[in-house]
Each structure stands twice: as C-alpha cells, then as structure tokens.
Design an enzyme around this catalytic site. Structure first.
Site, short mmCIF file in Angstrom:
data_model
loop_
_atom_site.label_atom_id
_atom_site.label_comp_id
_atom_site.label_asym_id
_atom_site.label_seq_id
_atom_site.Cartn_x
_atom_site.Cartn_y
_atom_site.Cartn_z
N GLU A 287 3.81 -3.88 1.29
CA GLU A 287 4.06 -2.44 1.17
C GLU A 287 5.39 -2.07 1.83
OE1 GLU A 287 1.85 1.75 2.51
OE2 GLU A 287 1.41 -0.14 3.54
N LYS A 350 1.49 5.14 -5.35
CA LYS A 350 0.24 5.23 -4.60
C LYS A 350 -0.46 6.55 -4.89
CE LYS A 350 -1.54 4.62 0.12
NZ LYS A 350 -1.17 4.40 1.54
N CYS A 403 -2.06 -0.29 0.52
CA CYS A 403 -2.58 -0.05 1.87
C CYS A 403 -4.04 0.39 1.84
CB CYS A 403 -1.70 0.96 2.59
SG CYS A 403 -2.02 1.10 4.36
#
Length: 530
Positions: A287, A350, A403
């Site tokens: 990430e 995301k 994440c």
C-alpha cells in the site's frame, strides 16, 4: 464452582466493576497474537454470573431496569477493547509533535466507545434472561447482533470479533465458510459461556452435550474440509513476487528520503530469483509504496515499466490526485496495474477508508475541536465507488483489498466472483511490532477461507504472506523483515466444501433459531414463576 459463582453474583460497587473489566481483558487474550481460547471459557462464564447479579432496584421500571446490565456489558467491553486495541495509539507517535495529545482518545476513547456495543448486548440478553441454559442462548444471540452492528454502523469497525477466538488455527477456521461471521459469533459465545452452568447444575448435561458436540463438529468439519484440499500438482498456477521493504513510517513521506525509498522498491523487484525458482508473472508492491503523488513524477511510471519484463505485470500502491474543478483536488488510496511497457492497464481506488486515519468523520464539527485525520499531508482521502477484480493479465483477475478493507466479514464473495485470487496490500508500519499487525493478518486469513480463494498479501511492514484458500500460510515474511517472496500460487485452489450453502443465510438462521429458543425459555420460566 457454586461458591465462586455466588461470590461473583453478589459483588457490588468497585468489586463488580473490577471483575467486569478483568473478565473483558482476559477475553482479549483469546485473540491473535496470544491465541488462548481457554481465556474465553473463563471470561464469558464470569460475564454470565455478573449478569445474574445485575438486578435493578425494585422502584425502577421499564428500560431503567436494564441499567445494571448495561454497566456490566460496558465494563466487560471496555476491558476487552482496552487490552486488545491499545496498540492503535502507536500510529499517533509517528508524528508525535502533531498527534501525541490525542493518545488518550485512541487508547481509552476508542475502547470506551466500542464497549457500548457490548453494553447493548448485555442489556438485550437480560431482556430474555433466565436461570438456566436459556440465558446462555440469549447472551450468544445478543453478542452476535452486537458484532454485526459493529461491522455496519458508522462505516464499521469489526476488529477482533469475539467469534474469531474460536479460530486460532486453520483446522478451526473452516466453519466460517459454512456459517459466516454471524454464525461463528453466535456459536462461539454460546460455547464459551456454557461453563457457567457448572454453578447451577440446571441443564448441565444438556450444556455439556451441546458444548462437546459443537466443538467436535467445528473441528471435525475443519479436518474434513482440509482433507478435501485439492492437490496442487497439475493445478493452474501463477508465479507471484511479493516485496516487503519495511520502510519506517516516519521516513515514508520525507522529501529527502523519497528517491531512496522508491529505489529500494525497485531493487527488491529486480532481485534475481533464487536458483531453481521461477520468474514472477506478477510483482506486488505494498500500500502507498510509491512515496510521492503518482502524477507528479512521470519518470516513475517509466521506471516501473523498466523494472519488469514485457510479459510481467506490477501492482503498486499509490496515492493519486484527481482535479475536481474550481481548484479542488480529490486524493485516492489506489492500486495500479502496470505492464512491461510502462502503461497503466488497470486501477482500483480504496472503497472503505479508515476513520480518523484517512478521513475525519463529521469533519466540519470535529475539526472545531482540533481533530484531524492522520493522512494530514494530503488533507485526507476520498473513497472509490466500487470494488471489482483487477486484470492481472493472461485471463487472470484478482479481487483487491487495501489495508483494513480486508477485516470486513463476507466482503469477498464465495468463489470471488470472476476473481481467481484475493490481493491485500497494506502498511502496518504505523503500529510497529505490536499485536496490531498479527490481528490484521489473522483477519485476512479468514477472508481467504470465506471465499475459498488464495490470498496474496504485500505489506510495507507487518506480515507479507501468501495464504491458500484454507487459511494456511504457504510462505511469509515476519514483522520488520526486508525481502521478497517468490511463490507459485495455485489459482482458485480451495473451492468451498458444500459450496451451495450461503454462509450469511446459515449464520442468521442459527441466530434466529437460538433467539427463538431463548425467548421461549424465558416465557416458560415466567409462566412457571407465575
């Protein structure tokens, strides 16, 4: 046991509060990295006995009679989350000059807020309380409902759900593929609480039979599903390289360090394969691995393309900017897929952002009190619109999770839709070598088991690993390690045993059935008393 239960039931004041806190704290030891499920077999019976003694004064009427139960549940939850989530404060020390003042909010405030979900569970259970196994069923149903609410309200934070305590190893993880997270939560709390029956002897034989039977089914199914694992010989595989650079979070966005950090990623990408190994088809970076705004450095895209061969693809975590007009810019935490010619062939933004980390809930109001998100260097992120598989080349696609997106139960559909594997890129360097990275990785394993698909996980620091569709670690890198993983990953290897079942439907059916049983038992008890 009867004497011990009697003493706990009769506790009051500070003694009751301390025992409630201690029980919750003990229960947290059942989660990763401690993995001590026996702690839950002590903590939940203590909670049952505390609720047995949670009786309101006679003059209280209606919902006010639930006050003592609410307090017991809150104390239990506060102890559970205080011990289980203290490590979140580590993120505030990365830029201590800006955020150290907020340490009490992270270490104490977050557990205090989350504890209200368990207060709700205790009060709800008390409505259908009885003096026998019915109260065990009521508590299990109430906790499962509270955990479900915790996963959906206020953008959701289902970290360390109580049911996860029943799944410390792959043998014990397989049931989640059948009953889902809701089913695991309701059955786990039910079984963990059954030792409370040892004090009263009512329904003791029934409780023992149910407890032993459910544990046997849980582990027996795990063994059966693992025995059904398809042999990887001859299965279609894809060669993947995962890199873990372990860059310190305090250096990650340092202007003076950015070129060095980017080069460290490139060096790991081009590191020669060990003798006998196979060149990777796909290279996965963590990430936000590109340590600058992607659009600001056109040379970065060329460097990424030059680092891989024409027949390879590279997945990199980036921060991208998008102009919105009138001088406004939106920033996205993203993954880009780059081919050997240096072209971006696919991308994903995301969808689920970390509250207080990547965005500030109720920003206009909370900013008045000096609160702001940790991603302050860019002013916070915007959320992507939808999750879809990424094109990895060669007709293979992977479902991406950035994440903490991977902690949400059921977010990876059974079979992964069109995807052949799951991809999780993350950066747990915020939390150092604390329980946080281990808990995060454990929840990623559950998503692999739920979907029946292998999971490839690249962490800047934390735990990088390849996990098969049964939650078993094929290979991995420890916290603080710097290196690469070169793994041949069998595509869609797991496949679910009894794949026609819908875990969510099964779990909610169990919850409803147990809830009806608890309610019926409560009504029968009241009728008997009358």
């Amino acid at each position: 046991m009867e004497r011990l239960a009697g003493k706990i039931i009769l506790l009051s004041g500070a003694g009751r509060a301390l025992v409630g806190l201690a029980a919750g704290a003990l229960a947290s030891l059942s989660q990763a990295p401690f993995d001590f499920p026996l702690a839950a077999f002590v903590a939940f019976p203590v909670l049952v006995w505390l609720l047995d003694g949670a009786v309101a004064a006679p003059e209280r009427r209606g919902l006010r009679r639930l006050g003592p139960s609410l307090l017991v549940g809150w104390l239990f939850g506060f102890g559970y989350f205080l011990v289980g989530l203290w490590w979140t404060g580590n993120a505030l020390l990365v830029e201590a000059d800006l955020f150290a003042w907020a340490l009490p909010l992270a270490i104490i405030g977050l557990p205090a807020l989350l504890a209200f979900f368990y207060a709700f569970a205790a009060a709800l259970a008390k409505i259908a309380w009885s003096d026998d196994i019915g109260r065990i069923a009521a508590l299990a149903v109430a906790f499962a409902l509270a955990e479900w609410l915790r996963s959906v309200l206020f953008s959701g934070f289902p970290w360390n759900a109580v049911g996860y305590a029943a799944m410390p190893v792959p043998l014990a993880m397989q049931s989640i593929a059948i009953v889902g997270a809701v089913g695991i939560n309701v059955l786990a709390v039910f079984v963990f609480s059954l030792p409370a029956l040892l004090a009263g002897r009512v329904h003791l034989k029934l409780g023992a039979a149910l407890g032993v039977g459910l544990v046997a089914i849980h582990l027996g199914y795990g063994g059966l599903r693992l025995s059904q694992a398809e042999a990887t010989d001859g299965a279609e595989t894809i060669a993947i390289r995962v890199i873990q650079p372990s860059i310190l979070q305090s250096q990650k966005w340092d202007m003076a360090e950015r070129d060095r950090i980017f080069q460290a990623h490139l060096d790991l990408t081009t590191r020669p394969v060990e003798e006998g190994g196979e060149k990777a088809d796909i290279v996965v970076w963590p990430e936000t691995s590109v340590p600058f705004l992607f659009g600001d450095r056109p040379d970065a895209l060329a460097a990424l393309g030059a680092a891989i061969d024409d027949d390879q693809r590279l997945l990199a975590g980036i921060v991208r900017a998008e102009a919105r007009g009138e001088g406004e810019t939106s920033y996205y935490n993203s993954i880009v897929v780059i081919d050997g010619s240096g072209e971006i062939v696919d991308a994903f933004d995301k969808v689920r952002l970390v509250p207080f980390g990547e965005y500030l809930p109720f920003q206009e109001f909370l900013s008045r009190f000096g609160l702001r998100q940790l991603a302050q260097n860019i002013g916070g992120f915007s959320a992507g619109s939808t999750r879809r598989p990424l094109d990895l080349g060669g007709g293979v696609s992977g479902l991406p999770f950035i994440c903490y997106e991977v902690i949400f139960p059921g977010i990876a559909p059974r079979g992964g839709g069109d995807a052949r594997l799951l991809i999780n890129v993350t950066n747990d360097a915020w939390f150092g070598d604390t329980p946080g990275p281990y808990q995060h990785f454990r929840q990623a394993q559950f998503r692999a088991v739920e979907s029946g698909l292998p999971l490839v996980r690249a962490a800047n620091n934390g735990i990088s690993a390849v996990v098969d569709g049964y939650g078993r670690v094929v290979d991995g890198l420890a916290v603080d390690a710097v290196g690469v993983l070169d793994v041949d990953v069998p595509l869609g290897e797991a496949g679910a045993f009894l794949p026609s079942l819908r875990p969510g439907l099964v779990g909610w059916s169990l919850l409803i059935a147990l809830g009806i049983a608890a309610t019926a038992n409560n009504l029968r008890s009241r009728h008997r008393v009358n």
